[in-house]
Design a protein around this motif. Sequence first.
Motif, PDB file in Angstrom:
ATOM      1  N   MET A 179       0.836  -1.192   0.000  1.00 46.65           N
ATOM      2  CA  MET A 179       0.000   0.000   0.000  1.00 46.65           C
ATOM      3  C   MET A 179       0.872   1.244   0.000  1.00 46.65           C
ATOM      4  O   MET A 179       0.642   2.167  -0.760  1.00 46.65           O
ATOM      5  CB  MET A 179      -0.907  -0.049   1.234  1.00 46.65           C
ATOM      6  CG  MET A 179      -1.810   1.121   1.357  1.00 46.65           C
ATOM      7  SD  MET A 179      -3.235   0.889   0.326  1.00 46.65           S
ATOM      8  CE  MET A 179      -4.363   1.965   1.102  1.00 46.65           C
ATOM      9  N   ARG A 180       1.867   1.222   0.899  1.00 47.80           N
ATOM     10  CA  ARG A 180       2.763   2.380   0.998  1.00 47.80           C
ATOM     11  C   ARG A 180       3.554   2.568  -0.292  1.00 47.80           C
ATOM     12  O   ARG A 180       3.758   3.689  -0.750  1.00 47.80           O
ATOM     13  CB  ARG A 180       3.694   2.172   2.183  1.00 47.80           C
ATOM     14  CG  ARG A 180       4.571   3.344   2.452  1.00 47.80           C
ATOM     15  CD  ARG A 180       5.338   3.144   3.763  1.00 47.80           C
ATOM     16  NE  ARG A 180       6.374   4.133   3.857  1.00 47.80           N
ATOM     17  CZ  ARG A 180       7.620   3.878   4.183  1.00 47.80           C
ATOM     18  NH1 ARG A 180       7.969   2.651   4.499  1.00 47.80           N
ATOM     19  NH2 ARG A 180       8.502   4.826   4.224  1.00 47.80           N
ATOM     20  N   MET A 181       3.999   1.463  -0.886  1.00 51.28           N
ATOM     21  CA  MET A 181       4.781   1.532  -2.121  1.00 51.28           C
ATOM     22  C   MET A 181       3.938   2.095  -3.266  1.00 51.28           C
ATOM     23  O   MET A 181       4.431   2.870  -4.090  1.00 51.28           O
ATOM     24  CB  MET A 181       5.316   0.144  -2.487  1.00 51.28           C
ATOM     25  CG  MET A 181       6.217   0.157  -3.693  1.00 51.28           C
ATOM     26  SD  MET A 181       7.696   1.160  -3.497  1.00 51.28           S
ATOM     27  CE  MET A 181       8.660   0.149  -2.423  1.00 51.28           C
ATOM     28  N   ALA A 182       2.662   1.756  -3.304  1.00 43.55           N
ATOM     29  CA  ALA A 182       1.778   2.269  -4.357  1.00 43.55           C
ATOM     30  C   ALA A 182       1.636   3.787  -4.252  1.00 43.55           C
ATOM     31  O   ALA A 182       1.680   4.498  -5.270  1.00 43.55           O
ATOM     32  CB  ALA A 182       0.414   1.602  -4.263  1.00 43.55           C
TER      33      ALA A 182
ATOM     34  N   VAL B 119      -1.307  10.978   2.823  1.00 43.87           N
ATOM     35  CA  VAL B 119      -1.525   9.538   3.069  1.00 43.87           C
ATOM     36  C   VAL B 119      -0.222   8.867   3.511  1.00 43.87           C
ATOM     37  O   VAL B 119      -0.215   8.030   4.417  1.00 43.87           O
ATOM     38  CB  VAL B 119      -2.110   8.855   1.815  1.00 43.87           C
ATOM     39  CG1 VAL B 119      -2.101   7.339   1.953  1.00 43.87           C
ATOM     40  CG2 VAL B 119      -3.526   9.352   1.553  1.00 43.87           C
ATOM     41  N   LEU B 120       0.895   9.247   2.885  1.00 44.94           N
ATOM     42  CA  LEU B 120       2.167   8.668   3.281  1.00 44.94           C
ATOM     43  C   LEU B 120       2.555   9.056   4.705  1.00 44.94           C
ATOM     44  O   LEU B 120       3.114   8.240   5.448  1.00 44.94           O
ATOM     45  CB  LEU B 120       3.268   9.070   2.298  1.00 44.94           C
ATOM     46  CG  LEU B 120       3.237   8.334   0.962  1.00 44.94           C
ATOM     47  CD1 LEU B 120       4.227   8.959  -0.009  1.00 44.94           C
ATOM     48  CD2 LEU B 120       3.555   6.865   1.165  1.00 44.94           C
ATOM     49  N   VAL B 121       2.253  10.285   5.107  1.00 43.21           N
ATOM     50  CA  VAL B 121       2.527  10.695   6.486  1.00 43.21           C
ATOM     51  C   VAL B 121       1.644   9.896   7.444  1.00 43.21           C
ATOM     52  O   VAL B 121       2.098   9.450   8.501  1.00 43.21           O
ATOM     53  CB  VAL B 121       2.301  12.214   6.655  1.00 43.21           C
ATOM     54  CG1 VAL B 121       2.243  12.615   8.122  1.00 43.21           C
ATOM     55  CG2 VAL B 121       3.380  12.984   5.939  1.00 43.21           C
ATOM     56  N   TYR B 122       0.391   9.682   7.077  1.00 38.76           N
ATOM     57  CA  TYR B 122      -0.517   8.905   7.909  1.00 38.76           C
ATOM     58  C   TYR B 122      -0.044   7.452   8.039  1.00 38.76           C
ATOM     59  O   TYR B 122      -0.082   6.860   9.123  1.00 38.76           O
ATOM     60  CB  TYR B 122      -1.934   8.952   7.322  1.00 38.76           C
ATOM     61  CG  TYR B 122      -2.927   8.124   8.085  1.00 38.76           C
ATOM     62  CD1 TYR B 122      -3.407   8.534   9.321  1.00 38.76           C
ATOM     63  CD2 TYR B 122      -3.374   6.910   7.574  1.00 38.76           C
ATOM     64  CE1 TYR B 122      -4.305   7.768  10.031  1.00 38.76           C
ATOM     65  CE2 TYR B 122      -4.271   6.142   8.273  1.00 38.76           C
ATOM     66  CZ  TYR B 122      -4.745   6.571   9.497  1.00 38.76           C
ATOM     67  OH  TYR B 122      -5.631   5.802  10.196  1.00 38.76           O
ATOM     68  N   LEU B 123       0.414   6.864   6.918  1.00 37.57           N
ATOM     69  CA  LEU B 123       0.889   5.485   6.961  1.00 37.57           C
ATOM     70  C   LEU B 123       2.216   5.356   7.710  1.00 37.57           C
ATOM     71  O   LEU B 123       2.520   4.290   8.236  1.00 37.57           O
ATOM     72  CB  LEU B 123       1.044   4.953   5.529  1.00 37.57           C
ATOM     73  CG  LEU B 123      -0.243   4.729   4.738  1.00 37.57           C
ATOM     74  CD1 LEU B 123       0.072   4.302   3.312  1.00 37.57           C
ATOM     75  CD2 LEU B 123      -1.113   3.693   5.416  1.00 37.57           C
ATOM     76  N   GLN B 124       3.003   6.417   7.743  1.00 41.90           N
ATOM     77  CA  GLN B 124       4.288   6.384   8.447  1.00 41.90           C
ATOM     78  C   GLN B 124       4.097   6.264   9.961  1.00 41.90           C
ATOM     79  O   GLN B 124       4.840   5.569  10.615  1.00 41.90           O
ATOM     80  CB  GLN B 124       5.079   7.656   8.127  1.00 41.90           C
ATOM     81  CG  GLN B 124       6.471   7.685   8.680  1.00 41.90           C
ATOM     82  CD  GLN B 124       7.415   6.783   7.915  1.00 41.90           C
ATOM     83  OE1 GLN B 124       7.169   6.467   6.768  1.00 41.90           O
ATOM     84  NE2 GLN B 124       8.470   6.365   8.563  1.00 41.90           N
TER      85      GLN B 124
END
Length: 77
Positions: A1-4, A71-76
């Motif tokens: 998910m993060r890679m996408a 979204v990337l900050v949220y997933l981090q």
Amino acid sequence: MRMAFMVLQVIASLILIISILLQSGKSAGLSGSIAGGAEQLLGKQKGRGYDAMLSKVTKIGAIAFIICSLVLVYLQG
């Protein structure tokens, strides 16, 4: 998910870079003189349509970049 989302962010950043570089500036120095000859030949509507399209592409790219960043900050975390 993060890679996408990382791939989408890279694509959005490339779209932003290309669309911003292709836009004509307000001063329209040398590029304005070249485009001015094309406007006389092809009509002024085509120049505005091209600039309007680049403006829309830039807005869409910026929105996609911001959303992917959030979204990337949220997933981090």
